[in-house]
Design a protein around this motif. Structure first.
Motif, short mmCIF file in Angstrom:
data_model
loop_
_atom_site.label_atom_id
_atom_site.label_comp_id
_atom_site.label_asym_id
_atom_site.label_seq_id
_atom_site.Cartn_x
_atom_site.Cartn_y
_atom_site.Cartn_z
N LYS A 3 0.85 -1.20 0.00
CA LYS A 3 0.00 0.00 0.00
C LYS A 3 0.88 1.24 0.00
O LYS A 3 1.95 1.26 0.61
CB LYS A 3 -0.93 -0.01 1.20
CG LYS A 3 -2.02 -1.05 1.05
CD LYS A 3 -3.07 -0.93 2.12
CE LYS A 3 -4.16 -1.95 1.81
NZ LYS A 3 -4.84 -2.41 2.97
N TYR A 4 0.40 2.26 -0.70
CA TYR A 4 1.12 3.53 -0.83
C TYR A 4 0.16 4.68 -0.55
O TYR A 4 -1.00 4.65 -0.97
CB TYR A 4 1.67 3.70 -2.25
CG TYR A 4 2.69 2.65 -2.60
CD1 TYR A 4 4.04 2.84 -2.31
CD2 TYR A 4 2.31 1.46 -3.21
CE1 TYR A 4 4.98 1.86 -2.63
CE2 TYR A 4 3.24 0.49 -3.53
CZ TYR A 4 4.57 0.69 -3.23
OH TYR A 4 5.50 -0.27 -3.53
N VAL A 5 0.67 5.68 0.16
CA VAL A 5 -0.07 6.91 0.42
C VAL A 5 0.49 7.98 -0.50
O VAL A 5 1.71 8.11 -0.65
CB VAL A 5 0.09 7.33 1.89
CG1 VAL A 5 -0.49 8.70 2.13
CG2 VAL A 5 -0.56 6.30 2.80
N MET A 6 -0.41 8.74 -1.11
CA MET A 6 -0.02 9.85 -1.97
C MET A 6 -0.60 11.13 -1.40
O MET A 6 -1.78 11.20 -1.06
CB MET A 6 -0.55 9.65 -3.39
CG MET A 6 -0.18 10.76 -4.38
SD MET A 6 -1.29 12.17 -4.45
CE MET A 6 -2.54 11.57 -5.55
N TRP A 7 0.25 12.14 -1.25
CA TRP A 7 -0.17 13.51 -0.93
C TRP A 7 0.23 14.39 -2.08
O TRP A 7 1.35 14.27 -2.59
CB TRP A 7 0.52 14.02 0.35
CG TRP A 7 -0.17 13.65 1.61
CD1 TRP A 7 0.23 12.69 2.50
CD2 TRP A 7 -1.36 14.21 2.15
NE1 TRP A 7 -0.65 12.64 3.55
CE2 TRP A 7 -1.63 13.56 3.36
CE3 TRP A 7 -2.24 15.21 1.72
CZ2 TRP A 7 -2.74 13.87 4.15
CZ3 TRP A 7 -3.33 15.52 2.51
CH2 TRP A 7 -3.57 14.86 3.71
#
Length: 89
Positions: A3-7
């Motif tokens: 899983k990856y978080v993008m801002w």
């Protein structure tokens, strides 16, 4: 899969500037969601930042999805960063 978080950050006058690209953007996100790679995405209430969670084989896949998005290609998203995320609960 990881899983990856993008801002990311939106451009000034985003509500006006995104209008011509909005449907293509939403259609692309719907396809990503359907395929399972996009968990969730959306703007902050003040529409200055965007936040998303992706599940993919690698970070390069997430970068490709973001950089192929009409919002990135047309300067609606002006910058972004990605972090690998460990979901605790």
């Amino acid at each position: 899969m990881t899983k990856y978080v993008m801002w990311g950050t939106y451009c000034d006058d985003v509500l006006e500037k995104r209008a011509p690209h909005r449907q293509a953007h939403l259609d692309g996100l719907a396809e990503q969601k359907k395929s399972g790679v996009l968990i969730t995405i959306g703007p902050t209430k003040d529409v200055t930042k965007v936040f998303g969670i992706y599940e993919a084989d690698d970070e390069a896949t997430v970068r490709q999805l973001i950089e192929n998005d009409p919002y990135w290609q047309n300067g609606i998203w002006t910058e972004y960063f990605i972090k690998e995320w460990i979901q605790a609960i």
